[in-house]
Design a protein around this motif. Structure first.
Motif, PDB file in Angstrom:
ATOM      1  N   ARG A  30      26.399  15.207  94.174  1.00 55.18           N
ATOM      2  CA  ARG A  30      24.990  15.605  94.535  1.00 55.18           C
ATOM      3  C   ARG A  30      25.039  17.001  93.651  1.00 55.18           C
ATOM      4  NH1 ARG A  30      26.746  17.838 100.288  1.00 55.18           N
ATOM      5  NH2 ARG A  30      24.764  18.599 100.320  1.00 55.18           N
ATOM      6  N   CYS A  31      26.453  17.898  92.790  1.00 54.22           N
ATOM      7  CA  CYS A  31      26.100  18.880  92.526  1.00 54.22           C
ATOM      8  C   CYS A  31      24.433  18.685  90.834  1.00 54.22           C
ATOM      9  CB  CYS A  31      26.925  19.523  91.336  1.00 54.22           C
ATOM     10  SG  CYS A  31      28.134  20.985  92.840  1.00 54.22           S
ATOM     11  N   ASP A  32      24.541  17.548  90.663  1.00 55.26           N
ATOM     12  CA  ASP A  32      23.933  16.885  89.634  1.00 55.26           C
ATOM     13  C   ASP A  32      22.398  16.772  89.951  1.00 55.26           C
ATOM     14  OD1 ASP A  32      26.453  17.800  87.589  1.00 55.26           O
ATOM     15  OD2 ASP A  32      26.712  14.692  87.759  1.00 55.26           O
ATOM     16  N   SER A  33      22.343  15.677  91.232  1.00 60.32           N
ATOM     17  CA  SER A  33      20.961  15.344  91.157  1.00 60.32           C
ATOM     18  C   SER A  33      20.259  16.283  92.553  1.00 60.32           C
ATOM     19  CB  SER A  33      21.490  14.387  92.519  1.00 60.32           C
ATOM     20  OG  SER A  33      22.185  14.394  92.736  1.00 60.32           O
ATOM     21  N   GLU A  34      21.135  17.070  93.196  1.00 58.93           N
ATOM     22  CA  GLU A  34      20.348  18.276  94.701  1.00 58.93           C
ATOM     23  C   GLU A  34      19.655  19.102  94.156  1.00 58.93           C
ATOM     24  OE1 GLU A  34      22.131  17.465  98.373  1.00 58.93           O
ATOM     25  OE2 GLU A  34      22.299  15.816  98.183  1.00 58.93           O
ATOM     26  N   PRO A  35      18.753  19.734  94.479  1.00 58.62           N
ATOM     27  CA  PRO A  35      18.585  21.267  94.471  1.00 58.62           C
ATOM     28  C   PRO A  35      19.473  21.797  95.424  1.00 58.62           C
ATOM     29  CG  PRO A  35      16.657  20.335  95.413  1.00 58.62           C
ATOM     30  CD  PRO A  35      17.565  19.182  95.462  1.00 58.62           C
ATOM     31  N   LYS A  36      19.539  23.532  94.882  1.00 58.42           N
ATOM     32  CA  LYS A  36      20.738  23.902  95.668  1.00 58.42           C
ATOM     33  C   LYS A  36      19.840  24.099  97.352  1.00 58.42           C
ATOM     34  CE  LYS A  36      20.311  28.868  96.547  1.00 58.42           C
ATOM     35  NZ  LYS A  36      20.139  30.451  96.354  1.00 58.42           N
ATOM     36  N   SER A  37      18.795  24.007  97.280  1.00 54.30           N
ATOM     37  CA  SER A  37      17.293  24.169  98.812  1.00 54.30           C
ATOM     38  C   SER A  37      18.607  23.108  99.707  1.00 54.30           C
ATOM     39  CB  SER A  37      16.230  24.199  98.484  1.00 54.30           C
ATOM     40  OG  SER A  37      15.637  23.138  97.937  1.00 54.30           O
ATOM     41  N   SER A  38      18.937  21.588  99.351  1.00 58.18           N
ATOM     42  CA  SER A  38      18.785  20.649 100.030  1.00 58.18           C
ATOM     43  C   SER A  38      21.010  21.082 100.803  1.00 58.18           C
ATOM     44  CB  SER A  38      18.571  19.706  99.539  1.00 58.18           C
ATOM     45  OG  SER A  38      19.706  19.687  98.385  1.00 58.18           O
TER      46      SER A  38
END
Length: 189
Positions: A30-38
């Motif tokens: 998730r750290c590698d693929s998701e933006p902070k907003s999610s």
């Protein structure tokens, strides 16, 4: 020392924590693929317009570099006094801070849902000790799963305390630590 702890939040995963109680590979992905907003979720304001809590998967990339400018924004935080009422008798510093639920240094946003009126000493002692633990983990390239709830015992006014929990792939950093919103220095975490 003013601190209290209660039942673990990590055992039950309340409040819809982003990512739930998944394994460390999931958080890294998730750290590698998701933006902070999610990955950062702030609870809705209550009927009085007060911040309630937040959950976040904080990634190493969210940690601000030392001496990075703060985004102080023009956020009108519930219960925050005007400057004349926020100056101590000594004339130095502030009595109250616009206190972040998810700390500014770890990527917390300057929005009403993430800010509450907290005594400066609460913010700079009790909460700060916990935030330092998170910052050290992020600096070591570890993610941090964080959850916090702002506690009110009344229908109006500033909060009584905040209860915070954080864990990494290496284990629990702090669990259900309650920091009181008071003028005294506190030792927590």
């Amino acid at each position: 020392m003013i601190v209290s702890q209660s039942r673990s939040t990590f055992a039950t995963g309340p409040r819809g924590r982003p990512g739930g109680d998944t394994g460390s590979d999931d958080e890294e992905e998730r750290c590698d693929s998701e933006p902070k907003s999610s990955r950062f979720q702030y609870d809705e304001l209550d009927g009085e317009g007060r911040a309630q809590g937040a959950t976040a998967l904080i990634c190493p990339s969210d940690l601000k570099a030392p001496l990075t400018d703060r985004d102080t924004g023009a956020v009108n935080v519930y219960g925050f006094p005007d400057p004349a009422q926020n100056t101590p008798k000594s004339g130095k510093g502030n009595i109250f801070d616009r206190t972040h639920i998810v700390g500014d240094k770890v990527g917390g946003d300057w929005v009403n849902e993430n800010l509450f009126t907290g005594f400066s000493r609460m913010n700079k002692s009790g909460m700060r000790r916990c935030e330092i633990k998170m910052e050290r983990q992020l600096a070591a390239q570890n993610w941090v799963q964080y959850t916090a709830k702002v506690n009110y015992s009344h229908t109006e006014g500033i909060p009584d305390s905040i209860t915070m929990s954080a864990r990494t792939e290496n284990g629990v950093l702090f669990d259900n630590v309650t920091v009181k919103n008071i003028t005294e220095w506190q030792t927590t975490c």
